[in-house]
Write an enzyme that holds these catalytic residues in place. Sequence first.
Site, short mmCIF file in Angstrom:
data_model
loop_
_atom_site.label_atom_id
_atom_site.label_comp_id
_atom_site.label_asym_id
_atom_site.label_seq_id
_atom_site.Cartn_x
_atom_site.Cartn_y
_atom_site.Cartn_z
N ASP A 65 0.84 -1.21 0.00
CA ASP A 65 0.00 0.00 0.00
C ASP A 65 0.87 1.26 0.00
O ASP A 65 0.43 2.32 -0.41
CB ASP A 65 -0.87 0.04 1.27
CG ASP A 65 -1.71 -1.23 1.40
OD1 ASP A 65 -1.81 -1.76 2.53
OD2 ASP A 65 -2.20 -1.71 0.36
N LYS B 233 19.66 7.71 5.56
CA LYS B 233 19.64 6.25 5.37
C LYS B 233 21.05 5.71 5.42
O LYS B 233 21.97 6.36 4.95
CB LYS B 233 19.05 5.93 3.97
CG LYS B 233 17.63 6.42 3.73
CD LYS B 233 17.28 6.32 2.23
CE LYS B 233 18.01 7.41 1.46
NZ LYS B 233 17.65 7.41 0.02
O1 LIG Z 1 24.92 13.30 -0.32
C1 LIG Z 1 25.14 12.47 -1.18
O2 LIG Z 1 26.17 11.81 -1.22
C2 LIG Z 1 24.09 12.27 -2.24
O3 LIG Z 1 23.23 13.34 -2.18
C3 LIG Z 1 23.33 11.00 -2.03
O4 LIG Z 1 24.10 9.99 -2.58
C4 LIG Z 1 22.01 10.98 -2.79
O5 LIG Z 1 20.98 10.70 -2.01
P1 LIG Z 1 19.75 9.68 -2.39
O6 LIG Z 1 18.68 10.52 -3.06
O7 LIG Z 1 20.30 8.64 -3.33
O8 LIG Z 1 19.35 9.15 -1.05
#
Ligand SMILES: O=C(O)[C@H](O)[C@H](O)COP(=O)(O)O
Length: 299
Positions: A21, A221
């Site tokens: 969902d 993340k």
């Molecule tokens: O900060 C970084 O290295 C890049 O912005 C990162 O790799 C990209 O972020 P994503 O949208 O893939 O989470």
Amino acid sequence: MPTPIKLSSRKDYESFLEKFDTFLLDCDGVLWHGNTLLPGVREVLALLRQKGKRLIFVTNNSAKSRASYSLKFKKLNIEANENEIFGSAYITAYYLKNILKFPKEKKIYVIGESGITEELDLEGIRFCGSSEDNDGNDIDFNNIYPDPTVGAVLCGLDTRINYKKIAKAFNYLYSNPDCLFLLTNDDSTIPYNGTLYPGTGSLVAPLIKSLNRNPDAVMGKPNKPMMDCITNEFQLDVERTCMIGDRLDTDIQFGINGKLKTLLVLTGVSKEHDILIENAPIVPDYYLPSLGDLSELCK
Ligand SMILES: O=C(O)[C@H](O)[C@H](O)COP(=O)(O)O
């Protein structure tokens, strides 16, 4: 470790979508490279909306604020409400304000771009650095001195990185052991224009090496602050939620940590051999050459 399931037919796509969902979607490398939308993405996102799926956009890229990402989506003609967008700059400001309770009388030295400074501003958190240190002048070491009011050094993606910024950040951390060392994320690379470039994690390597010190906290993340911020705003049924990403050690690991199902797409950092080799450390539940492949269902 289970073998990842490759989605490769219309039937696979339909049964995959029926399982969930809510989709958490990474941005760089899944939706776009820089300002270029990847083929089929707009159609797939519209299809997911038509099917009543909830979409949450989750990016480690701290260069833009939530509001700026909302503008980017609009310019790319993609429906996305601001409250569906979780960038590492937004969650870092949220975390400083609500979890770390960063003291009002302190300020933050920023290596990073307007995404970070706009989000700190919105939370009423004082800062210095960022673009004020962009200049290309010769460094004046007499202008770099300890400042006990700097309570943290915060590093994010900064395409204007320079020696002066690293020297000032080093100075604040080296002269004050109580000064926090924070990262918006520590991706080693960023997917761009079909290739890779150094990411935030690589930009802060000089600080880690020279201080012989690891960051005190990394927000993006695969780390918990990003998931805490999302679950603070959305109730997630983990059985019916899938994380879609291009990078095993951030996106897919983030989904695994959150007990979500995961789909890896091969349009960014991680490749098929990374998940098919024996004893692969991180393996998604599903994988697909690109998110745009699901646009087969739009025909
Ligand atoms: O900060 C970084 O290295 C890049 O912005 C990162 O790799 C990209 O972020 P994503 O949208 O893939 O989470």
